[in-house]
Design a protein around this motif. Structure first.
Motif, PDB file in Angstrom:
ATOM      1  N   PHE A 231       1.687 -14.710 -21.233  1.00  0.00           N
ATOM      2  CA  PHE A 231       1.029 -13.735 -20.324  1.00  0.00           C
ATOM      3  C   PHE A 231       0.067 -12.892 -20.858  1.00  0.00           C
ATOM      4  O   PHE A 231      -0.653 -12.328 -19.928  1.00  0.00           O
ATOM      5  CB  PHE A 231       2.367 -13.218 -19.773  1.00  0.00           C
ATOM      6  N   VAL A 232      -0.226 -12.987 -22.243  1.00  0.00           N
ATOM      7  CA  VAL A 232      -1.369 -12.217 -22.771  1.00  0.00           C
ATOM      8  C   VAL A 232      -1.907 -12.997 -23.828  1.00  0.00           C
ATOM      9  O   VAL A 232      -1.488 -13.173 -24.875  1.00  0.00           O
ATOM     10  CB  VAL A 232      -0.747 -10.884 -23.341  1.00  0.00           C
TER      11      VAL A 232
ATOM     12  N   GLY B 244       8.677 -13.486 -20.930  1.00  0.00           N
ATOM     13  CA  GLY B 244       7.418 -12.727 -20.880  1.00  0.00           C
ATOM     14  C   GLY B 244       6.834 -12.590 -22.127  1.00  0.00           C
ATOM     15  O   GLY B 244       7.435 -13.094 -23.292  1.00  0.00           O
ATOM     16  N   ALA B 246       4.969  -9.531 -24.905  1.00  0.00           N
ATOM     17  CA  ALA B 246       4.631  -8.274 -25.168  1.00  0.00           C
ATOM     18  C   ALA B 246       3.431  -8.282 -26.204  1.00  0.00           C
ATOM     19  O   ALA B 246       3.485  -9.005 -27.110  1.00  0.00           O
ATOM     20  CB  ALA B 246       5.796  -7.616 -25.523  1.00  0.00           C
ATOM     21  N   ARG B 256       1.179  -3.725 -23.636  1.00  0.00           N
ATOM     22  CA  ARG B 256       1.830  -3.970 -22.270  1.00  0.00           C
ATOM     23  C   ARG B 256       2.722  -5.023 -22.354  1.00  0.00           C
ATOM     24  O   ARG B 256       2.710  -5.879 -23.429  1.00  0.00           O
ATOM     25  CB  ARG B 256       0.684  -4.292 -21.243  1.00  0.00           C
ATOM     26  N   VAL B 258       3.952  -8.262 -20.179  1.00  0.00           N
ATOM     27  CA  VAL B 258       3.648  -8.974 -19.097  1.00  0.00           C
ATOM     28  C   VAL B 258       4.572 -10.164 -18.617  1.00  0.00           C
ATOM     29  O   VAL B 258       4.860 -10.920 -19.487  1.00  0.00           O
ATOM     30  CB  VAL B 258       2.056  -9.562 -18.965  1.00  0.00           C
ATOM     31  N   LYS B 259       4.951 -10.196 -17.465  1.00  0.00           N
ATOM     32  CA  LYS B 259       6.031 -11.303 -17.109  1.00  0.00           C
ATOM     33  C   LYS B 259       5.924 -11.557 -15.731  1.00  0.00           C
ATOM     34  O   LYS B 259       5.071 -11.069 -15.152  1.00  0.00           O
ATOM     35  CB  LYS B 259       7.543 -10.765 -17.249  1.00  0.00           C
ATOM     36  N   ASN B 261       6.178 -11.967 -11.676  1.00  0.00           N
ATOM     37  CA  ASN B 261       6.349 -10.888 -10.825  1.00  0.00           C
ATOM     38  C   ASN B 261       7.749 -11.228 -10.256  1.00  0.00           C
ATOM     39  O   ASN B 261       8.662 -11.990 -10.555  1.00  0.00           O
ATOM     40  CB  ASN B 261       5.505 -10.721  -9.395  1.00  0.00           C
ATOM     41  N   GLU B 288      -3.557 -13.052 -11.298  1.00  0.00           N
ATOM     42  CA  GLU B 288      -2.872 -11.917 -11.559  1.00  0.00           C
ATOM     43  C   GLU B 288      -1.646 -11.486 -10.659  1.00  0.00           C
ATOM     44  O   GLU B 288      -0.691 -10.812 -10.893  1.00  0.00           O
ATOM     45  CB  GLU B 288      -3.727 -10.633 -11.525  1.00  0.00           C
ATOM     46  N   THR B 291       1.926 -12.145 -11.644  1.00  0.00           N
ATOM     47  CA  THR B 291       2.326 -11.438 -12.579  1.00  0.00           C
ATOM     48  C   THR B 291       2.728  -9.896 -12.447  1.00  0.00           C
ATOM     49  O   THR B 291       2.249  -9.323 -11.397  1.00  0.00           O
ATOM     50  CB  THR B 291       1.528 -11.522 -14.036  1.00  0.00           C
ATOM     51  N   GLN B 292       3.653  -9.245 -13.188  1.00  0.00           N
ATOM     52  CA  GLN B 292       3.662  -7.887 -13.304  1.00  0.00           C
ATOM     53  C   GLN B 292       3.479  -7.579 -14.788  1.00  0.00           C
ATOM     54  O   GLN B 292       3.725  -7.881 -15.766  1.00  0.00           O
ATOM     55  CB  GLN B 292       5.068  -7.304 -12.823  1.00  0.00           C
ATOM     56  N   VAL B 293       2.583  -6.107 -14.846  1.00  0.00           N
ATOM     57  CA  VAL B 293       2.429  -5.685 -15.988  1.00  0.00           C
ATOM     58  C   VAL B 293       3.169  -4.402 -16.234  1.00  0.00           C
ATOM     59  O   VAL B 293       3.065  -3.482 -15.481  1.00  0.00           O
ATOM     60  CB  VAL B 293       0.834  -5.278 -16.052  1.00  0.00           C
TER      61      VAL B 293
END
Lengths: 351, 351
Positions: A231-232, B244, B246, B256, B258-259, B261, B288, B291-293
């Motif tokens: 995800f990144v 997710g 990191a 951050r 990110v995973k 949503n 985007e 996903t959630q950041v």
């Protein structure tokens, strides 16, 4: 007179071959297709292509002198051999086969029949790869020592038949074959050690998130990563040479080359980074004024060179760009990488 | 009554210990130092510290009950043994020794004398590491499978005595011992395979740019990189878990998590990335909105816990945080990593 192409397997990639050749390769006419699935045949018919009744029927058409095979991977070996025996110049999708042994079977028939056989290692014409190739060939980075090449997606499981072991699915065969073909053509030295960490996180039968750690005889170290759960993203390429660092961030080839400035100023006024737990001089960030940031070289690779080369080989005896021996080298590395994961250790070689 | 500390070796790290303990550890008084270099002794004298005439004289001072050793690495073993035999609780800078065998010699004397021996693995109190530790312990990333941890500088050659083999210089011993100590304390599973690619690009005698590829019995794959010639840094940490990704970018701990949503929306309307050389569905960028950041967890590690723990062990019989056995585990891995580079292959183990 134009060459006549038949396509066996008219899924996503088969249709892409058909459309791309029709639009972009004047010297080749796409005549017809065979696919086991009715909807694929209907799609071909709607485009005005001949739809054969079977692979046999396609291969028996004397008007076709070229065949592209774009079926699931487990059919490549037998179809390629039948296509060569039918007298066709044969283009096979990647991965050419499930292992080196299957490819050797094909190569034997290609030699026996004298017919052209090549593999659609299309990502040799990707812009990102061509930029790296140019950076290394011009010495812009000095001597390269660390190369990282990654493709990171987040779709989770492998898609469709690529999720099945029987079909030769999995990431190492799907994308591994591209990234390996690229680095094997980038570094002019034999591979002496390969090490795989393979995970099947979302696809029970096959590997879907993988890291490969290779070393070449000239000591260059390569890390390849292919992910379906990232995800990144890290850069598509990160290349360290004695003379600087090059980064290509993404498919759009954003990136830069950073090296010492023209004064070659290596040292700077001593500064130290203090973290909660202590100082570091070694890892203190370098002041920007001591470096220069350069744009990546402009390259304009043209994928049509793949099929144009096939035509030039047939018509003019030009040398083949993607040779069976190059594909065999990649498949031998892949065989060892699977064995590496199985045995939990690196595999030494001279490939 | 406060403990009395003597410091042997008053270079950059020795002075940092002295200043930091004096400022931040109430329960320890820094009494005096010994250093072979006159300028280091003068620096200590200027701070009002006792300057002993020799290491022997320092160790013979009955008022000292604690000694910190911060000399070049090749002196650690003998000084630690002498310090323990002199009855001092002994703190040793990292790398504790040049190899596991030397550390076993120290451990034997620590057991024989019953005196405390610990290693200043200070980077366990670095904020970036503590963030990753918390992410993994809370399960915020699901099950981790790929961990990348890097420190990248661009000073070229290793600094001072760290450039010399005799002194135990080189990146694997200097920073490798930190990054290995961190991951060995992060992942609750034995190391089963280690693989090193070491380069001595700018420092003839020792390794200065290195990559380490580790696997744990629970399958977790770890890549460590330490560089002195990197002009475009990759993140300090990149951690992939089933739930997710990191990223911690830098020492300041920008980053951050990110995973997916909260709808857990894995799929999205089919899109395909087309490069010059062909399509890819697998590696198409995720929209985007799926996903959630999230921010990284807040942590406030306190390095003084290292010396406070030493005091608590001495005064209250608390358990030691950095144990000789933990340090031995790291040194055993380092021994194998050197052997890996020498043999050009991975080394299997159960450490």
């Amino acid at each position: 007179m134009a060459h006549k192409l038949g396509i066996i397997g008219y899924g996503g990639m088969g249709a892409w071959h058909g459309d791309s050749v029709a639009e972009r390769i004047e010297a080749i006419d796409v005549k017809g297709v065979w696919d086991v699935r009715e909807e694929a045949r209907a799609k071909a018919a709607a485009k005005g292509l001949v739809v054969y009744q079977s692979a046999e029927a396609l291969l028996a058409d004397p008007e076709l002198d070229m065949v592209t095979i774009a079926t699931p991977n487990d059919f490549h070996r037998d179809l390629a051999i039948r296509s060569l025996r039918a007298g066709k110049a044969t283009v096979c999708e990647k991965p050419v086969t499930l292992n080196a042994g299957e490819l050797q079977d094909i190569i034997a028939v290609a030699e026996e029949t004298g017919k052209l056989f090549t593999v659609h290692q299309n990502r040799r014409w990707d812009k990102d790869y061509q930029i790296v190739k140019q950076l290394l060939s011009t010495g812009a980075l000095g001597n390269p020592y660390f190369i990282e090449s990654r493709v990171q997606g987040s779709r989770g499981a492998m898609h469709g038949w690529r999720g099945h072991k029987l079909n030769g699915g999995g990431m190492l065969l799907d994308w591994g074959v591209h990234l390996l073909d690229q680095v094997l053509n980038l570094i002019d030295s034999p591979v002496v050690s390969v090490h795989a960490h393979l995970f099947n996180l979302f696809t029970p039968e096959v590997d879907d998130n993988i890291k490969l750690f290779l070393r070449f005889e000239n000591k260059v170290s390569v890390l390849l990563e292919m992910a379906t759960n990232c995800f990144v993203n890290l850069p598509r390429w990160h290349v360290s040479g004695t003379g600087g660092t090059a980064v290509i961030e993404d498919w759009a080839c954003n990136g830069r080359l950073v090296k010492l400035n023209q004064e070659g100023e290596l040292a700077w006024d001593d500064d130290i980074v203090y973290t909660e737990a202590g100082p570091t001089r070694t890892m203190a960030p370098r002041p920007e004024h001591t470096t220069q940031v350069l744009p990546l070289p402009e390259v304009q690779p043209d994928w049509t060179d793949f099929y144009k080369n096939v035509v030039a080989v047939l018509d003019d005896g030009a040398p083949l760009l993607v040779t069976p021996q190059q594909a065999l080298r990649v498949m031998r590395v892949i065989d060892l990488l699977f064995e590496s994961e199985k045995q939990g250790r690196s595999m030494e070689c001279l490939i």
